[in-house]
Design an enzyme around this catalytic site. Structure first.
Site, PDB file in Angstrom:
ATOM      1  N   HIS A 135      -9.696   5.952   4.190  1.00  0.00           N
ATOM      2  CA  HIS A 135      -8.843   4.883   3.676  1.00  0.00           C
ATOM      3  C   HIS A 135      -7.600   4.710   4.547  1.00  0.00           C
ATOM      4  CE1 HIS A 135     -11.000   4.396  -0.225  1.00  0.00           C
ATOM      5  NE2 HIS A 135     -11.388   5.615   0.073  1.00  0.00           N
ATOM      6  N   ASP A 193      -4.984  -0.492  -1.790  1.00  0.00           N
ATOM      7  CA  ASP A 193      -6.353   0.018  -1.757  1.00  0.00           C
ATOM      8  C   ASP A 193      -7.018  -0.257  -3.107  1.00  0.00           C
ATOM      9  OD1 ASP A 193      -8.110   2.175  -0.084  1.00  0.00           O
ATOM     10  OD2 ASP A 193      -8.408   2.442  -2.232  1.00  0.00           O
TER      11      ASP A 193
END
Length: 477
Positions: A16, A122
């Site tokens: 990520h 995210d």
């Protein structure tokens, strides 16, 4: 000139964080009106994650700043970890909201030359939508996996909210709009197959629908059906497809040069590369089966073999073995010395881009999948966790870019982990490395398509441009 300040909040985790930095580089390189602050949450003291984060900061461009959000105190962390792996991440992010709000306020008070254009969060950081709302700016999501996986999350939420249904039969096949073929329930992420887990996914999906747009790390031509299905859902935010967002360099290291030197000595397209991602490791019994398979296949190989972490903390990564005594079958290294090499951490981009590599036995993480396609390397699918089984299904059954080793394999799932026998692995490797296989042609064609997509005038280039204009519009009002 007034700049648009964009706050990025990635989920903790190597994949990520890396993708977030790369998409940030893309935006600031495309438009000098954009500045970005990446706010890093790190619940882990794992030295590998810490070092990875430091390297990302060193490689960042001008107009990209990093802010570290201090982790909660030990007592708070202990309380969060006691909730179990399923709830830990969301609870951890929830408790960071106040710090994020105060830090953003501090950033905005320092300069009159920029205006806050929005938050890009995210998919696991949806609690931060509340913080964006406090600043009266829009939220966007940077979705680090496939458009097809986004569609599955929204499908689970729709099943719950509109039909009051749960998926608890692994033998059924599901008509999920983001897939062109019926999807076996057994390839869904484990989290979606429990009541608590599916409730969490549905909760995330509801909040995703609140955002202004979702930026997906994919290529329109790679996932045309999935992207169209998302666009056809009137309750889904706008979709920007900006991929492949991948880091095309590995950090310099002694091991990288040694590995590259070994690959240089191998014939073209002759080596099968086995690597299972930043979280990938196996127990000794499975390691033995892989070793036996490699020896039986007679195939040249480069194998990234890592030890399961012995640390109890939630985000701890596997480590390199100090030696392979007691891990590999006796005499394996000596018997395969002419054709194979066993390594720890793998400089994956260096390996996949090397002309001697002809196939990739992969966990099918989305970053690894995009890297493999970018370099035209076909895959053998051996997913371990998260949405990797879905990616494997897409690669094997829909796209024809991979062969199957064990598509529905789930590591550390409820009950015993299935042992994949050497014979299955050998069969997969031989299919993967077949020079006449149609799969090779398909992957190489998609490699060319992906490169055109990010070039000026390409589908991803244009979509990224639309996203940039969306951000800029937010400061014009």
């Amino acid at each position: 000139m007034t700049r648009a300040e964009v706050i990025f909040i990635p989920a903790p985790g190597v994949g990520h964080l890396g993708s977030t930095v790369e998409v940030s580089k893309l935006l600031v390189s495309r438009d000098d009106r954009i500045s970005i602050t990446i706010m890093i949450m790190n619940p882990s003291s794992d030295s590998t994650i810490v070092a990875f984060t430091q390297n990302l900061k060193k490689e960042a461009l001008d107009r990209i700043a990093f802010v570290d959000i201090p982790a909660p105190d030990e007592t708070t962390m202990a309380g969060l970890m006691s909730k179990g792996h399923l709830n830990f991440l969301m609870s951890f992010i929830e408790c960071q909201k106040v710090q994020v709000r105060d830090m953003v306020a501090s950033i905005m008070s320092r300069s009159q030359s920029f205006k806050l254009a929005g938050f890009v969060i995210d998919m696991f950081c949806t609690p931060m939508i509340d913080v964006a709302n406090e600043f009266n700016v829009p939220s966007y999501v940077f979705f680090t996996s496939a458009a097809a996986s986004l569609g599955v999350m929204l499908y689970i939420q729709s099943l719950k909210d509109n039909e009051n249904l749960e998926i608890n039969d692994l033998d059924v096949e599901l008509s999920i709009p983001s897939f062109s073929k019926p999807v076996p329930a057994k390839v869904l992420p484990s989290v979606m197959l429990s009541k608590d887990g599916s409730d969490m996914i549905a909760s995330i999906a509801r909040r995703l629908r609140e955002t202004k747009a979702i930026v997906v790390n994919t290529v329109l031509e790679l996932e045309a059906h999935s992207v169209k299905s998302l666009g056809d859902d009137e309750n889904t935010p706008a979709i920007y497809h900006v991929g492949p967002i991948i880091k095309l360099t590995d950090g310099e290291s002694t091991s990288r040069e040694t590995i590259k030197g070994w690959l240089d000595s191998q014939p073209p397209s002759s080596v099968v590369f086995l690597c299972f991602g930043s979280m990938g490791s196996f127990d000794p019994e499975q390691v033995t089966e892989i070793a036996c398979a490699l020896e039986l296949s007679g195939q040249r190989f480069l194998w990234s073999l890592r030890s399961p972490s012995q640390e109890k903390e939630t985000m701890a990564l596997p480590k390199d073995y100090e030696n392979y005594n007691g891990v590999l079958p006796e005499g394996f290294l000596e018997r395969t010395a002419e054709i194979g090499k066993v390594i720890g951490w793998a400089p994956q981009v260096t390996v996949l881009s090397h002309p001697s590599v002809g196939g990739f036995v992969s966990h099918c993480g989305w970053n690894s999948t995009l890297e493999s396609i970018w370099f035209g390397v076909p895959m053998a699918a051996w997913p371990l966790y998260a949405e990797q089984q879905l990616n494997a299904f897409k690669l094997v059954k829909e796209l024809g870019f991979a062969v199957e080793i064990k598509m529905d394999y789930k590591k550390n799932d409820v009950g015993p982990t299935v042992l994949v026998k050497a014979e299955e692995i050998v069969r997969g490797i031989r299919c993967l490395m077949d020079e006449e296989c149609e799969m090779r042609k398909k992957v190489k064609e998609m490699k060319d398509i992906c490169r055109k997509a990010i070039a000026e005038g390409g589908s991803s280039y244009n979509s990224a441009g639309q996203f940039i204009e969306d951000l800029i519009d937010n400061i014009r009002n």
